[in-house]
Each structure stands twice: as C-alpha cells, then as structure tokens.
Design a protein around this motif. Structure first.
Motif, PDB file in Angstrom:
ATOM      1  N   VAL A   1       1.930  -5.904  -3.511  1.00 19.87           N
ATOM      2  CA  VAL A   1       1.843  -4.635  -2.782  1.00 19.87           C
ATOM      3  C   VAL A   1       2.868  -3.633  -3.319  1.00 19.87           C
ATOM      4  O   VAL A   1       2.546  -2.452  -3.494  1.00 19.87           O
ATOM      5  N   ASP A   2       4.071  -4.090  -3.616  1.00 17.53           N
ATOM      6  CA  ASP A   2       5.092  -3.190  -4.161  1.00 17.53           C
ATOM      7  C   ASP A   2       4.660  -2.595  -5.505  1.00 17.53           C
ATOM      8  O   ASP A   2       4.890  -1.413  -5.764  1.00 17.53           O
ATOM      9  N   CYS A   3       4.047  -3.411  -6.343  1.00 15.48           N
ATOM     10  CA  CYS A   3       3.556  -2.891  -7.629  1.00 15.48           C
ATOM     11  C   CYS A   3       2.487  -1.824  -7.407  1.00 15.48           C
ATOM     12  O   CYS A   3       2.507  -0.771  -8.055  1.00 15.48           O
ATOM     13  N   PHE A   4       1.565  -2.080  -6.490  1.00 11.20           N
ATOM     14  CA  PHE A   4       0.509  -1.108  -6.231  1.00 11.20           C
ATOM     15  C   PHE A   4       1.051   0.160  -5.571  1.00 11.20           C
ATOM     16  O   PHE A   4       0.544   1.256  -5.822  1.00 11.20           O
ATOM     17  N   ARG A   5       2.093   0.029  -4.767  1.00  7.25           N
ATOM     18  CA  ARG A   5       2.707   1.211  -4.159  1.00  7.25           C
ATOM     19  C   ARG A   5       3.365   2.075  -5.236  1.00  7.25           C
ATOM     20  O   ARG A   5       3.274   3.306  -5.203  1.00  7.25           O
ATOM     21  N   ALA A   6       4.022   1.426  -6.200  1.00  4.47           N
ATOM     22  CA  ALA A   6       4.614   2.175  -7.314  1.00  4.47           C
ATOM     23  C   ALA A   6       3.516   2.844  -8.135  1.00  4.47           C
ATOM     24  O   ALA A   6       3.639   4.014  -8.525  1.00  4.47           O
ATOM     25  N   ALA A   7       2.423   2.118  -8.372  1.00  6.48           N
ATOM     26  CA  ALA A   7       1.302   2.693  -9.124  1.00  6.48           C
ATOM     27  C   ALA A   7       0.730   3.903  -8.388  1.00  6.48           C
ATOM     28  O   ALA A   7       0.419   4.930  -9.009  1.00  6.48           O
ATOM     29  N   GLU A   8       0.598   3.796  -7.063  1.00  7.10           N
ATOM     30  CA  GLU A   8       0.051   4.915  -6.289  1.00  7.10           C
ATOM     31  C   GLU A   8       0.896   6.174  -6.478  1.00  7.10           C
ATOM     32  O   GLU A   8       0.361   7.262  -6.726  1.00  7.10           O
TER      33      GLU A   8
ATOM     34  N   ASP B   1      -8.037  -0.833  -1.320  1.00  6.98           N
ATOM     35  CA  ASP B   1      -6.919  -0.943  -0.375  1.00  6.98           C
ATOM     36  C   ASP B   1      -5.801  -1.812  -0.944  1.00  6.98           C
ATOM     37  O   ASP B   1      -5.299  -2.735  -0.310  1.00  6.98           O
ATOM     38  N   ARG B   2      -5.422  -1.490  -2.188  1.00  3.09           N
ATOM     39  CA  ARG B   2      -4.445  -2.301  -2.917  1.00  3.09           C
ATOM     40  C   ARG B   2      -3.082  -2.369  -2.221  1.00  3.09           C
ATOM     41  O   ARG B   2      -2.374  -3.358  -2.338  1.00  3.09           O
ATOM     42  N   CYS B   3      -2.710  -1.314  -1.498  1.00  3.33           N
ATOM     43  CA  CYS B   3      -1.398  -1.303  -0.828  1.00  3.33           C
ATOM     44  C   CYS B   3      -1.479  -1.838   0.593  1.00  3.33           C
ATOM     45  O   CYS B   3      -0.495  -1.785   1.333  1.00  3.33           O
ATOM     46  N   GLU B   4      -2.643  -2.336   0.968  1.00  2.36           N
ATOM     47  CA  GLU B   4      -2.857  -2.925   2.290  1.00  2.36           C
ATOM     48  C   GLU B   4      -2.398  -2.002   3.410  1.00  2.36           C
ATOM     49  O   GLU B   4      -1.726  -2.414   4.357  1.00  2.36           O
ATOM     50  N   GLY B   5      -2.750  -0.743   3.294  1.00  3.46           N
ATOM     51  CA  GLY B   5      -2.450   0.231   4.333  1.00  3.46           C
ATOM     52  C   GLY B   5      -1.075   0.850   4.262  1.00  3.46           C
ATOM     53  O   GLY B   5      -0.761   1.756   5.023  1.00  3.46           O
ATOM     54  N   ARG B   6      -0.232   0.413   3.355  1.00  2.00           N
ATOM     55  CA  ARG B   6       1.140   0.916   3.265  1.00  2.00           C
ATOM     56  C   ARG B   6       1.238   1.939   2.140  1.00  2.00           C
ATOM     57  O   ARG B   6       1.846   1.694   1.109  1.00  2.00           O
ATOM     58  N   TYR B   7       0.623   3.074   2.361  1.00  2.00           N
ATOM     59  CA  TYR B   7       0.556   4.115   1.341  1.00  2.00           C
ATOM     60  C   TYR B   7       1.669   5.129   1.485  1.00  2.00           C
ATOM     61  O   TYR B   7       2.232   5.290   2.561  1.00  2.00           O
ATOM     62  N   PHE B   8       1.941   5.798   0.399  1.00  2.00           N
ATOM     63  CA  PHE B   8       2.984   6.815   0.371  1.00  2.00           C
ATOM     64  C   PHE B   8       2.622   7.956   1.306  1.00  2.00           C
ATOM     65  O   PHE B   8       1.517   8.459   1.287  1.00  2.00           O
TER      66      PHE B   8
END
Length: 168
Positions: free
Chosen positions: A51-58, A83-90
C-alpha cells in the motif's frame, strides 16, 4: 500547475516555481518504479509495504498528470481502478481541512483519469474507458459509447502502428 519550491526562497513563502520536471516525465518514471515494487509485495505480511508503494506512486502520477502528462493520467487511473491504495488515497490539506475524508469513489476517479488519457488519443486509455462505460463503473453504463471507445482504441493503435511503420 507549478510546483513551488522554497529551497531558493529566503522567507517562509514558497513563490519560486520548480521547473525541473516540466512535463512530469521524471515523476512518471519514479511512480512506475513504486508501482512495480508494490506489485511484487504479494504476501499478507507485506500488505503495508504494498500500500505504501502504491500511495507513493499515486502522488507521483498526480504530479505527472498535473503537468499535463497523459500517460500520468492513464497510470493514475489504474491506481484507482484497482483500488491499489485500499482507500488510503492522498488528500491535500485544501481538500479536507484536517478532517479525515471518507474513502473516495475510486471508480469515479478512475473514470475521470481514463477520460483524460482517451482525450490524448492513448489507445490503452480509450480501451480502459470503454471497459468503465461497458461495466457502468464510475459512470452510467453505456454500451454504445463503450463500443465507440473500443473502436477508437483500435484506431489509435492502428494510427501509431502506421506512423511507426512509415518512419522505420
């Protein structure tokens, strides 16, 4: 949309626009690296790393898209569509003023991103937008428009192939 950098400013106000990545290609490349890394974390024990990797990618894809990079829009669409960040989007401070925002409708976000990519005549963006229209994800289902987008994806890919063949 300029990114402001206070490294060279003498006061606390950020007024100098950073032009080191004018088309967002650097952010796009870095986002791709984080996205790929996140795809490799498949074990349940690695969920947070994924999830952290996908949040950085976002965040990096948002930067690229904000600079007008159509591939950035396409990649951002994938982050939301699956939904790669599982709802935890920027969410910026301006979006929520310190409140915890509800989980965004990732289908609507993905649809909007794929619209931008399709407008730029990116075949994959047209194809993904067609999928969203066919399934009614993020929009009302519209099979006629979906078919048009699939045809447009084919035509965009064909135009690129014809252009590539002529220039080699």
């Amino acid at each position: 949309m300029p990114y402001y950098d206070d490294i060279f400013d003498e006061d606390d106000e950020c007024t100098t626009a950073d032009i080191s990545d004018p088309d967002g290609s650097i952010a796009l490349g870095l986002g791709g690296m984080y996205y790929e890394e996140g795809m490799h974390y498949t074990a349940a024990s690695e969920r947070q790393k994924r999830v952290d990797c996908f949040r950085a990618a976002e965040i990096l894809y948002r930067h690229a898209a904000g600079r007008g990079n159509a591939i950035g829009w396409l990649c951002l669409g994938y982050v939301y569509a699956y939904d790669r960040c599982e709802g935890r989007y920027f969410r910026s401070y301006y979006n929520n003023s310190g409140e915890v925002p509800p989980k965004p409708d990732t289908d609507v976000l993905a649809y909007e991103c794929f619209c931008h990519a399709a407008e730029a005549e990116i075949a994959e963006g047209c194809y993904k937008l067609g999928d969203m229209l066919a399934e009614g994800r993020g929009c009302a289902a519209d099979h006629a428009k979906a078919l048009d987008m699939f045809l447009r994806a084919y035509m965009c890919d064909g135009l690129r192939q014809a252009h590539f063949t002529r220039n080699t």
